[in-house]
Design an enzyme around this catalytic site. Structure first.
Site, mmCIF file in Angstrom:
data_model
loop_
_atom_site.group_PDB
_atom_site.id
_atom_site.type_symbol
_atom_site.label_atom_id
_atom_site.label_comp_id
_atom_site.label_asym_id
_atom_site.label_seq_id
_atom_site.Cartn_x
_atom_site.Cartn_y
_atom_site.Cartn_z
ATOM 1 N N GLY A 281 56.626 40.581 48.044
ATOM 2 C CA GLY A 281 55.643 39.366 47.989
ATOM 3 C C GLY A 281 55.184 38.627 49.133
ATOM 4 O O GLY A 281 54.207 37.884 49.008
ATOM 5 N N PRO B 296 58.224 45.223 49.898
ATOM 6 C CA PRO B 296 56.966 44.701 50.369
ATOM 7 C C PRO B 296 55.899 46.001 49.721
ATOM 8 O O PRO B 296 56.196 47.271 49.785
ATOM 9 C CB PRO B 296 56.792 44.604 51.751
ATOM 10 C CG PRO B 296 57.825 45.845 52.151
ATOM 11 C CD PRO B 296 58.883 45.921 51.135
ATOM 12 N N GLY B 297 54.842 45.351 49.249
ATOM 13 C CA GLY B 297 53.978 46.354 48.617
ATOM 14 C C GLY B 297 52.472 46.065 49.364
ATOM 15 O O GLY B 297 52.023 46.773 50.157
ATOM 16 N N ARG B 298 51.877 44.986 49.196
ATOM 17 C CA ARG B 298 50.718 44.265 49.510
ATOM 18 C C ARG B 298 50.517 44.353 51.152
ATOM 19 O O ARG B 298 49.627 44.759 51.626
ATOM 20 C CB ARG B 298 50.533 42.796 49.079
ATOM 21 C CG ARG B 298 49.013 42.111 49.264
ATOM 22 C CD ARG B 298 48.993 40.762 48.940
ATOM 23 N NE ARG B 298 49.386 40.633 47.462
ATOM 24 C CZ ARG B 298 48.583 40.736 46.509
ATOM 25 N NH1 ARG B 298 47.418 40.727 46.628
ATOM 26 N NH2 ARG B 298 49.158 40.564 45.251
ATOM 27 N N ARG C 203 40.001 42.759 41.838
ATOM 28 C CA ARG C 203 40.842 41.364 42.454
ATOM 29 C C ARG C 203 39.887 40.070 42.032
ATOM 30 O O ARG C 203 40.505 39.027 41.895
ATOM 31 C CB ARG C 203 41.344 41.500 43.597
ATOM 32 C CG ARG C 203 42.345 42.814 43.645
ATOM 33 C CD ARG C 203 43.398 43.000 44.935
ATOM 34 N NE ARG C 203 43.998 41.685 45.288
ATOM 35 C CZ ARG C 203 43.764 40.538 45.864
ATOM 36 N NH1 ARG C 203 42.495 40.574 46.557
ATOM 37 N NH2 ARG C 203 44.555 39.397 45.893
ATOM 38 N N TYR D 228 41.762 37.561 39.978
ATOM 39 C CA TYR D 228 42.508 36.724 40.465
ATOM 40 C C TYR D 228 41.674 35.596 41.332
ATOM 41 O O TYR D 228 42.262 34.981 42.240
ATOM 42 C CB TYR D 228 43.401 37.214 41.413
ATOM 43 C CG TYR D 228 44.304 38.425 40.875
ATOM 44 C CD1 TYR D 228 45.352 38.251 39.925
ATOM 45 C CD2 TYR D 228 44.142 39.688 41.456
ATOM 46 C CE1 TYR D 228 46.291 39.269 39.458
ATOM 47 C CE2 TYR D 228 45.076 40.823 40.910
ATOM 48 C CZ TYR D 228 45.974 40.557 39.838
ATOM 49 O OH TYR D 228 46.668 41.644 39.496
ATOM 50 N N CYS E 158 27.470 45.119 33.349
ATOM 51 C CA CYS E 158 26.868 43.801 32.525
ATOM 52 C C CYS E 158 27.791 42.872 32.135
ATOM 53 O O CYS E 158 28.236 42.622 30.761
ATOM 54 C CB CYS E 158 26.006 44.683 31.255
ATOM 55 S SG CYS E 158 25.024 43.215 30.403
ATOM 56 N N GLU E 159 28.402 42.145 33.116
ATOM 57 C CA GLU E 159 29.233 41.061 32.890
ATOM 58 C C GLU E 159 29.060 40.009 34.002
ATOM 59 O O GLU E 159 29.050 40.630 35.297
ATOM 60 C CB GLU E 159 30.752 41.535 32.942
ATOM 61 C CG GLU E 159 31.232 42.175 31.565
ATOM 62 C CD GLU E 159 32.798 42.510 31.418
ATOM 63 O OE1 GLU E 159 33.417 41.596 31.910
ATOM 64 O OE2 GLU E 159 33.147 43.601 31.041
ATOM 65 N N TYR F 217 46.330 47.026 45.502
ATOM 66 C CA TYR F 217 45.878 46.489 44.229
ATOM 67 C C TYR F 217 44.402 46.715 44.208
ATOM 68 O O TYR F 217 43.611 46.011 43.362
ATOM 69 C CB TYR F 217 46.405 45.038 43.893
ATOM 70 C CG TYR F 217 47.846 44.927 44.025
ATOM 71 C CD1 TYR F 217 48.709 45.446 43.233
ATOM 72 C CD2 TYR F 217 48.339 44.287 45.091
ATOM 73 C CE1 TYR F 217 50.067 45.052 43.363
ATOM 74 C CE2 TYR F 217 49.791 44.113 45.520
ATOM 75 C CZ TYR F 217 50.682 44.402 44.498
ATOM 76 O OH TYR F 217 51.915 44.548 44.484
HETATM 77 C C1 LIG Z 1 54.851 43.538 42.730
HETATM 78 C C2 LIG Z 1 56.225 43.689 42.945
HETATM 79 C C3 LIG Z 1 56.502 43.866 44.275
HETATM 80 C C4 LIG Z 1 55.719 43.956 45.225
HETATM 81 O O1 LIG Z 1 54.891 42.672 45.565
HETATM 82 P P1 LIG Z 1 53.733 42.597 46.819
HETATM 83 O O2 LIG Z 1 53.306 41.322 46.629
HETATM 84 O O3 LIG Z 1 52.979 43.811 46.624
HETATM 85 O O4 LIG Z 1 54.743 42.954 48.110
HETATM 86 C C5 LIG Z 1 57.941 43.979 44.792
HETATM 87 N N1 LIG Z 1 58.920 43.991 43.696
HETATM 88 C C6 LIG Z 1 58.750 43.817 42.313
HETATM 89 C C7 LIG Z 1 59.639 43.951 41.430
HETATM 90 C C8 LIG Z 1 57.179 43.812 41.921
HETATM 91 O O5 LIG Z 1 57.113 43.404 40.783
#
Ligand SMILES: *Cc1c(COP(=O)(O)O)cnc(C)c1O
Length: 423
Positions: free
Chosen positions: A239, A276-278, A314, A318, A346-347, A375
């Protein structure tokens, strides 16, 4: 350090001019930098130095096989939320012992596949899931390590669609009920309690919600240990936010996040997992698009580009901001004027930005959306029968297409006419 810089007047990905990629694959496309992905993984790994840990990349952010293999080969674990992601992680060569299974709605079929293939742990999110997992694992004669995802009821102060740690969210078990659920878990066959899981949301730009949540996890660890449970692993979720707008204050660094981990749970002697993903993928990618038409309206100019909301959702979903820059470097001090940058769908929602000051761009000019590595491609669709755009990976002066654009024939052939329509 940024691996997307102007050189000789052209925006590059590492050592490759984006114009060269565009000439090969056409626009729009996604492009990712290997060096940036690797650096972001390393920064997290170093942030947790001194504590036993595993960085489990949350692959929902960008699950291209090549991205997974790059990170997996560096030693990353994977956080998966579906059997499809699990199979991708395996296909990228990541062993089951480094894969964590998260998600609120795991099905029996998913549990069976994952238990058969091997898994590091399940992050269990509810009592019904606990019962089903216990049943499936027992039937298969295995005992699976589990954590329970607790909901610490802290406000992550992020966009409501990506906040997950408040009591009105669908995620996890209220922390106040955790002891009861751990007691149940300890009584069930086929599952073995090994730790606690928490994830409070995405795109966090402040460390204080983490500090609050991790303190609660530390307290719970002591309580559960006193209740007789073995708590040897803490999964602290993901996150951490990224700077989508360069002009804004930068979000906290992984190093500072690591310090919060150390300060709140470091004394417990647990193995730490983070997801971590994002932050790993986001700023490692661009989406590159061409202007189809410049349309000068009444008091409002539009750039109609060949990428649309189906390619990068996105902004529509969001209200997200992406920095957008021309691929050809504007002259120093070039005049800027406000434009709306929109896709062809067309939106009205198919709008990337409104009244953004940009240097003059015309039909055929290319632009790059920054921070599009997470994402982006994973949330794309073929809405309006627009082919999913290709993904390209750069490494130094090399680049490769890591997901080609489908042909229209391939798209059409996925649909099947029922027998009664065939003549
Ligand atoms: C989406 C998610 C993440 C990754 O969140 P990021 O904001 O991309 O770092 C990690 N753990 C869980 C359980 C998630 O659902």
């Amino acid at each position: 350090m940024d691996h997307f810089l102007y050189r000789n007047g052209v925006l590059h990905a590492e050592d490759v001019p984006l114009t060269e990629i565009a000439a090969t694959v056409g626009t729009p496309f996604y492009v990712y930098s290997s060096a940036t992905l690797a650096r972001h993984y390393t920064v997290f790994d170093e942030a947790l130095a001194g504590m036993p840990h595993l960085v489990c990349y949350a692959m929902k952010a960008n699950s291209n096989l090549a991205v997974l293999k790059l990170l997996g080969d560096m030693g990353a674990g994977m956080d998966v939320v579906s059997v499809g992601e699990y199979l991708r992680a395996k296909a990228a060569g990541v062993p089951g012992e480094r894969i964590v299974f998260s998600g609120v709605g795991k099905t029996r079929a998913e549990m069976e596949t994952v238990l058969a293939g091997g898994i590091r742990q399940f992050n269990v999110e509810s009592e019904p899931e606990l019962y089903l997992l216990s049943k499936v694992a027992s039937e298969m004669g295995v005992e699976v390590p589990i954590t329970v995802r607790v909901n610490p009821d802290v406000d992550a102060k992020t966009h409501p669609k990506i906040a997950t740690g408040m009591s009105d969210n669908k995620f996890g078990i209220p922390i106040a009920r955790a002891r009861e659920v751990y007691k149940l878990a300890a009584s069930l066959p086929g599952v073995k309690v090994i730790g606690i899981d928490v994830h409070i949301g995405s795109q966090l730009v402040d460390l204080s919600p983490y500090r609050d949540a991790f303190r609660k996890v530390a307290e719970l660890t002591e309580q559960l240990r006193a209740d007789g449970h073995e708590i040897s692993r803490l999964d602290l979720g993901g996150g951490l936010g990224i700077p989508y707008e360069r002009s804004n204050a930068a979000p906290p660094l992984p190093m500072d996040y690591g310090d919060v981990v150390r300060e709140t749970v470091g004394h417990l002697g647990c193995e730490i997992e983070i997801e971590p993903g994002r932050l790993i993928a986001g700023n490692a990618g661009l989406m590159v698009s061409s202007v189809i038409f410049r349309k000068n309206g009444e008091g409002r100019d539009f750039l109609i580009v060949d990428a649309a909301m189906n390619d990068l959702i996105r902004p529509a979903m969001y209200e997200a901001h992406h920095d957008i820059v021309p691929v050809m470097e504007p002259a120093p001090g070039a005049a800027q004027s406000p434009v709306d940058i929109v896709g062809p769908i067309c939106e009205s929602g198919d709008t990337f930005t409104k009244q953004r000051p940009m240097p003059h761009l015309d039909d055929g000019d290319m632009i790059a959306f920054r921070s599009a590595g997470a994402y982006g491609a994973v949330m794309s669709s073929e809405y309006n029968s627009r082919p999913m755009i290709p993904e390209v990976l750069v490494k130094g002066d090399q680049f490769a297409v890591i997901r080609p654009r489908p042909t229209f024939d391939e798209m059409l052939n996925r649909d099947k006419l029922p027998e009664w329509m065939q003549d």
